[in-house]
Write a protein that holds these residues in place. Structure first.
Motif, PDB file in Angstrom:
ATOM      1  N   VAL A 210      15.194  29.163  44.413  1.00 30.21           N
ATOM      2  CA  VAL A 210      16.524  28.673  44.793  1.00 30.21           C
ATOM      3  C   VAL A 210      17.248  28.086  43.586  1.00 30.21           C
ATOM      4  CG1 VAL A 210      17.751  26.943  46.162  1.00 30.21           C
ATOM      5  CG2 VAL A 210      15.962  28.314  47.211  1.00 30.21           C
ATOM      6  N   LYS A 211      16.507  27.398  42.710  1.00 33.73           N
ATOM      7  CA  LYS A 211      17.130  26.855  41.491  1.00 33.73           C
ATOM      8  C   LYS A 211      17.678  27.985  40.627  1.00 33.73           C
ATOM      9  CE  LYS A 211      16.432  23.655  37.650  1.00 33.73           C
ATOM     10  NZ  LYS A 211      17.142  24.505  36.685  1.00 33.73           N
ATOM     11  N   ILE A 212      16.924  29.081  40.503  1.00 39.38           N
ATOM     12  CA  ILE A 212      17.405  30.236  39.738  1.00 39.38           C
ATOM     13  C   ILE A 212      18.667  30.806  40.370  1.00 39.38           C
ATOM     14  CG2 ILE A 212      16.869  32.615  39.074  1.00 39.38           C
ATOM     15  CD1 ILE A 212      13.922  31.687  38.766  1.00 39.38           C
ATOM     16  N   LEU A 213      18.647  30.970  41.706  1.00 41.74           N
ATOM     17  CA  LEU A 213      19.830  31.473  42.410  1.00 41.74           C
ATOM     18  C   LEU A 213      21.046  30.595  42.129  1.00 41.74           C
ATOM     19  CD1 LEU A 213      18.448  32.414  45.963  1.00 41.74           C
ATOM     20  CD2 LEU A 213      19.495  33.983  44.350  1.00 41.74           C
ATOM     21  N   ASN A 214      20.872  29.301  42.310  1.00 45.32           N
ATOM     22  CA  ASN A 214      22.002  28.387  42.139  1.00 45.32           C
ATOM     23  C   ASN A 214      22.466  28.315  40.684  1.00 45.32           C
ATOM     24  OD1 ASN A 214      21.995  27.819  44.877  1.00 45.32           O
ATOM     25  ND2 ASN A 214      20.741  25.978  44.659  1.00 45.32           N
ATOM     26  N   ASP A 215      21.506  28.342  39.750  1.00 45.21           N
ATOM     27  CA  ASP A 215      21.862  28.256  38.328  1.00 45.21           C
ATOM     28  C   ASP A 215      22.646  29.480  37.856  1.00 45.21           C
ATOM     29  OD1 ASP A 215      20.658  25.812  38.148  1.00 45.21           O
ATOM     30  OD2 ASP A 215      18.864  26.515  37.085  1.00 45.21           O
ATOM     31  N   ILE A 216      22.482  30.606  38.543  1.00 50.71           N
ATOM     32  CA  ILE A 216      23.253  31.808  38.199  1.00 50.71           C
ATOM     33  C   ILE A 216      24.556  31.863  38.989  1.00 50.71           C
ATOM     34  CG2 ILE A 216      23.277  34.334  38.290  1.00 50.71           C
ATOM     35  CD1 ILE A 216      20.272  34.287  37.736  1.00 50.71           C
ATOM     36  N   VAL A 217      24.481  31.556  40.282  1.00 50.15           N
ATOM     37  CA  VAL A 217      25.646  31.760  41.155  1.00 50.15           C
ATOM     38  C   VAL A 217      26.758  30.752  40.878  1.00 50.15           C
ATOM     39  CG1 VAL A 217      26.433  31.632  43.549  1.00 50.15           C
ATOM     40  CG2 VAL A 217      24.360  32.910  42.987  1.00 50.15           C
ATOM     41  N   TYR A 218      26.433  29.475  40.731  1.00 54.11           N
ATOM     42  CA  TYR A 218      27.497  28.477  40.552  1.00 54.11           C
ATOM     43  C   TYR A 218      28.328  28.711  39.283  1.00 54.11           C
ATOM     44  CZ  TYR A 218      26.466  25.480  44.568  1.00 54.11           C
ATOM     45  OH  TYR A 218      26.327  24.982  45.844  1.00 54.11           O
ATOM     46  N   PRO A 219      27.711  28.996  38.117  1.00 48.93           N
ATOM     47  CA  PRO A 219      28.532  29.311  36.940  1.00 48.93           C
ATOM     48  C   PRO A 219      29.381  30.573  37.122  1.00 48.93           C
ATOM     49  CG  PRO A 219      26.325  28.699  36.255  1.00 48.93           C
ATOM     50  CD  PRO A 219      26.280  28.840  37.740  1.00 48.93           C
ATOM     51  N   LEU A 220      28.849  31.571  37.865  1.00 46.22           N
ATOM     52  CA  LEU A 220      29.641  32.774  38.121  1.00 46.22           C
ATOM     53  C   LEU A 220      30.856  32.461  38.991  1.00 46.22           C
ATOM     54  CD1 LEU A 220      26.734  35.316  38.651  1.00 46.22           C
ATOM     55  CD2 LEU A 220      28.441  35.399  36.824  1.00 46.22           C
ATOM     56  N   ILE A 221      30.679  31.540  39.949  1.00 42.36           N
ATOM     57  CA  ILE A 221      31.821  31.114  40.764  1.00 42.36           C
ATOM     58  C   ILE A 221      32.856  30.419  39.886  1.00 42.36           C
ATOM     59  CG2 ILE A 221      32.559  29.556  42.601  1.00 42.36           C
ATOM     60  CD1 ILE A 221      29.830  30.051  43.949  1.00 42.36           C
ATOM     61  N   GLU A 222      32.385  29.519  39.016  1.00 43.13           N
ATOM     62  CA  GLU A 222      33.298  28.797  38.125  1.00 43.13           C
ATOM     63  C   GLU A 222      34.058  29.772  37.228  1.00 43.13           C
ATOM     64  OE1 GLU A 222      33.179  25.288  34.678  1.00 43.13           O
ATOM     65  OE2 GLU A 222      31.310  26.055  35.566  1.00 43.13           O
ATOM     66  N   ASN A 223      33.336  30.731  36.664  1.00 46.28           N
ATOM     67  CA  ASN A 223      33.978  31.725  35.801  1.00 46.28           C
ATOM     68  C   ASN A 223      34.940  32.601  36.597  1.00 46.28           C
ATOM     69  OD1 ASN A 223      34.156  33.170  33.160  1.00 46.28           O
ATOM     70  ND2 ASN A 223      33.372  34.851  34.400  1.00 46.28           N
ATOM     71  N   GLY A 224      34.548  32.923  37.845  1.00 45.77           N
ATOM     72  CA  GLY A 224      35.403  33.748  38.683  1.00 45.77           C
ATOM     73  C   GLY A 224      36.712  33.066  39.039  1.00 45.77           C
ATOM     74  N   ARG A 225      36.679  31.758  39.180  1.00 44.46           N
ATOM     75  CA  ARG A 225      37.923  31.027  39.462  1.00 44.46           C
ATOM     76  C   ARG A 225      38.852  31.046  38.244  1.00 44.46           C
ATOM     77  NH1 ARG A 225      37.780  28.543  44.350  1.00 44.46           N
ATOM     78  NH2 ARG A 225      35.778  27.819  45.192  1.00 44.46           N
ATOM     79  N   LYS A 226      38.253  30.994  37.052  1.00 47.81           N
ATOM     80  CA  LYS A 226      39.064  30.994  35.829  1.00 47.81           C
ATOM     81  C   LYS A 226      39.570  32.391  35.480  1.00 47.81           C
ATOM     82  CE  LYS A 226      36.517  27.125  33.761  1.00 47.81           C
ATOM     83  NZ  LYS A 226      35.556  26.735  32.679  1.00 47.81           N
ATOM     84  N   ASN A 227      38.722  33.389  35.743  1.00 47.78           N
ATOM     85  CA  ASN A 227      39.065  34.771  35.367  1.00 47.78           C
ATOM     86  C   ASN A 227      38.787  35.715  36.538  1.00 47.78           C
ATOM     87  OD1 ASN A 227      39.436  34.228  32.341  1.00 47.78           O
ATOM     88  ND2 ASN A 227      37.330  33.519  32.682  1.00 47.78           N
ATOM     89  N   PRO A 228      39.614  35.685  37.573  1.00 52.26           N
ATOM     90  CA  PRO A 228      39.355  36.506  38.768  1.00 52.26           C
ATOM     91  C   PRO A 228      39.377  38.001  38.470  1.00 52.26           C
ATOM     92  CG  PRO A 228      41.543  35.507  38.841  1.00 52.26           C
ATOM     93  CD  PRO A 228      40.845  34.881  37.687  1.00 52.26           C
ATOM     94  N   GLN A 229      38.479  38.714  39.151  1.00 58.56           N
ATOM     95  CA  GLN A 229      38.341  40.159  38.980  1.00 58.56           C
ATOM     96  C   GLN A 229      38.524  40.852  40.330  1.00 58.56           C
ATOM     97  OE1 GLN A 229      37.613  41.601  35.889  1.00 58.56           O
ATOM     98  NE2 GLN A 229      37.762  39.550  34.998  1.00 58.56           N
ATOM     99  N   ASP A 230      38.633  42.209  40.274  1.00 55.53           N
ATOM    100  CA  ASP A 230      38.731  42.996  41.510  1.00 55.53           C
ATOM    101  C   ASP A 230      37.334  43.312  42.023  1.00 55.53           C
ATOM    102  OD1 ASP A 230      41.486  43.075  41.702  1.00 55.53           O
ATOM    103  OD2 ASP A 230      41.654  44.858  40.448  1.00 55.53           O
ATOM    104  N   ASP A 231      36.589  42.276  42.380  1.00 60.36           N
ATOM    105  CA  ASP A 231      35.271  42.448  42.970  1.00 60.36           C
ATOM    106  C   ASP A 231      35.196  41.572  44.211  1.00 60.36           C
ATOM    107  OD1 ASP A 231      35.110  39.913  41.896  1.00 60.36           O
ATOM    108  OD2 ASP A 231      33.718  40.446  40.297  1.00 60.36           O
TER     109      ASP A 231
END
Length: 448
Positions: A210-231
């Motif tokens: 779960v730590k691995i999941l969260n450590d990958i997913v939360y930064p991707l969410i943060e990056n996605g808010r800054k640089n939204p993509q068509d995904d």
């Protein structure tokens, strides 16, 4: 129709052992037990497990009442508590006003037109997986269940995160999710529920995953808010409740993403695995699929516009979902004392609903054990009660990703049968392994 609770009759019930009830039957062959109970007692039956009373409902009219007509009186409740360990407050685990808000936010992201933006990513993932099958051309057996699980996990990760995720992160997410998913199943089978901080080896392994999941997913969410993509992530970030204008918090976004991982890859993987199994055992069906794919695609890569023309392939998928619905079982909890066709459902009763049993019931389907895609021609669909078929659930809580799942399965089968015609590697019967989804017991060994 009865109007007073005292006038209602109890649902039929089999004889069962003191204390343990039907636990031996449930443990040995749950779906077999459900089939037998339905044959012996009809579309509503109560049974006991450890002195607790449960109900099984399979009659289509009753299922519709619970899932659609009177859905406010039946919630997910405690039936999803184990799932919250991994999925938090994801949409399939929510009820009431919170569920309604989340559904309004998420629904536009799963509209057919929106999904067209990720179809190219899906097609590329399928091509990559099929290219890897060249190593099996010497008739080396391989496990189709593993292949389809790898494919659908790759699809859901790449469509969710587009180009923002590395191959190393994809592998780490996949491994962590498999560990966490297996733990969730294991935990659901434990009679004694120890807290996650208790240092059991399985707890330690799960917490790391779960730590691995969260450590990958939360930064991707943060990056996605800054640089939204068509995904898919971009669609979720941009999604807003039409009534309130509110979007999702990072925590809720995390829960929905992990839920989509779970619901969006394992169910499709099992449906495709069973599809290859049934098609390989029915060569006339395989020939019709190959013919349709050749005629519609003429050796080119399919596009989203081609899918509506793959009518027979779609019939095959629908028939696979009838015989082997991956989401073979779900549950509801009665909020208050309820009446169902004169039967009493006491408040707090946990009700099992299983498409598998309804889909195999000869009261609703002619020769139900036979694989026959012709059941799903437009003419045959129009002649029968639509409520007898519900592989994606029914009512307001119907699976939000059903269009994505169908698109994924149509593209996978069409592209596969352009290049290969997989056969079973053994004549041995394939048994059922009902876990979080309906799996084949012992995998699905095939060859090219």
């Amino acid at each position: 129709m009865a109007t007073n609770i005292s006038d209602l009759k109890p649902a039929p019930a089999p004889q069962s052992r003191p204390v343990i009830g039907m636990i031996p039957e449930m443990t040995k062959d749950m779906l077999g037990m459900f089939m037998d109970l339905t044959k012996q007692h009809g579309g509503i039956v109560q049974f006991k497990l450890l002195n607790k009373t449960y109900m099984l409902v399979t009659k289509p009219e009753y299922v519709k009442h619970i899932l659609q007509s009177n859905h406010h009186s039946y919630i997910r409740g405690r039936s999803v508590e184990t799932g919250r360990v991994l999925l938090g407050n994801g949409l399939p685990l929510s009820d009431g006003d919170f569920w309604l808000q989340q559904r309004r936010i998420l629904q536009p992201a799963f509209h057919r037109q929106k999904l067209s933006t990720i179809s190219e990513t899906i097609i590329k993932a399928i091509q990559t997986q099929l290219d890897s099958w060249d190593k099996y051309k010497n008739h080396q057996p391989f496990d189709m269940e593993d292949e389809m699980t790898q494919l659908t996990l790759s699809i859901i990760i790449k469509t969710m995160f587009s180009a923002k995720i590395t191959d190393e992160q994809v592998q780490a997410l996949g491994n962590a999710f498999r560990i966490a998913s297996a733990f969730m199943l294991w935990k659901s089978q434990q009679f004694v529920q120890l807290p996650l901080w208790f240092p059991l080896p399985k707890h330690i392994q799960y917490n790391k995953a779960v730590k691995i999941l969260n450590d990958i997913v939360y930064p991707l969410i943060e990056n996605g808010r800054k640089n939204p993509q068509d995904d898919l992530l971009g669609m979720l970030i941009n999604a807003k409740d039409a009534e309130t204008g509110l979007g999702m918090s990072d925590a809720q976004m995390r829960d929905e993403i992990v839920t989509i991982f779970f619901a969006g890859h394992e169910t499709s993987a099992m449906a495709l695995t069973w599809a290859f199994y049934l098609i390989s055992k029915n060569k006339h069906v395989e020939s019709k699929i190959v013919g349709e794919v050749d005629q519609v695609l003429n050796r080119r890569t399919p596009t989203l516009d081609d899918l509506s023309k793959l009518t027979y392939t779609t019939q095959v998928i629908n028939e696979v979902l009838r015989l082997y619905p991956p989401a073979y079982l779900f549950a509801r909890e009665a909020v208050t004392d309820q009446e169902l066709d004169g039967y009493l459902i006491p408040a707090g009763t946990l009700i099992f609903i299983t498409p598998y049993v309804t889909h195999h019931d000869s009261n609703y389907w002619h020769d139900p054990e036979t694989f026959d895609p012709e059941r799903f021609t437009p003419e045959n669909i129009s002649r029968r009660n639509k409520d007898i078929y519900y592989p994606f659930g029914a009512g307001p809580h119907i699976c939000i990703g059903n269009h994505l799942a169908m698109m994924e399965m149509q593209l996978t089968l069409a592209m596969s049968y352009q290049r290969f015609q997989p056969d079973l590697a053994t004549d041995s019967a394939i048994g059922l392994k009902p876990e979080a989804t309906l799996r084949p017991k012992g995998g699905m060994m095939m060859k090219l």
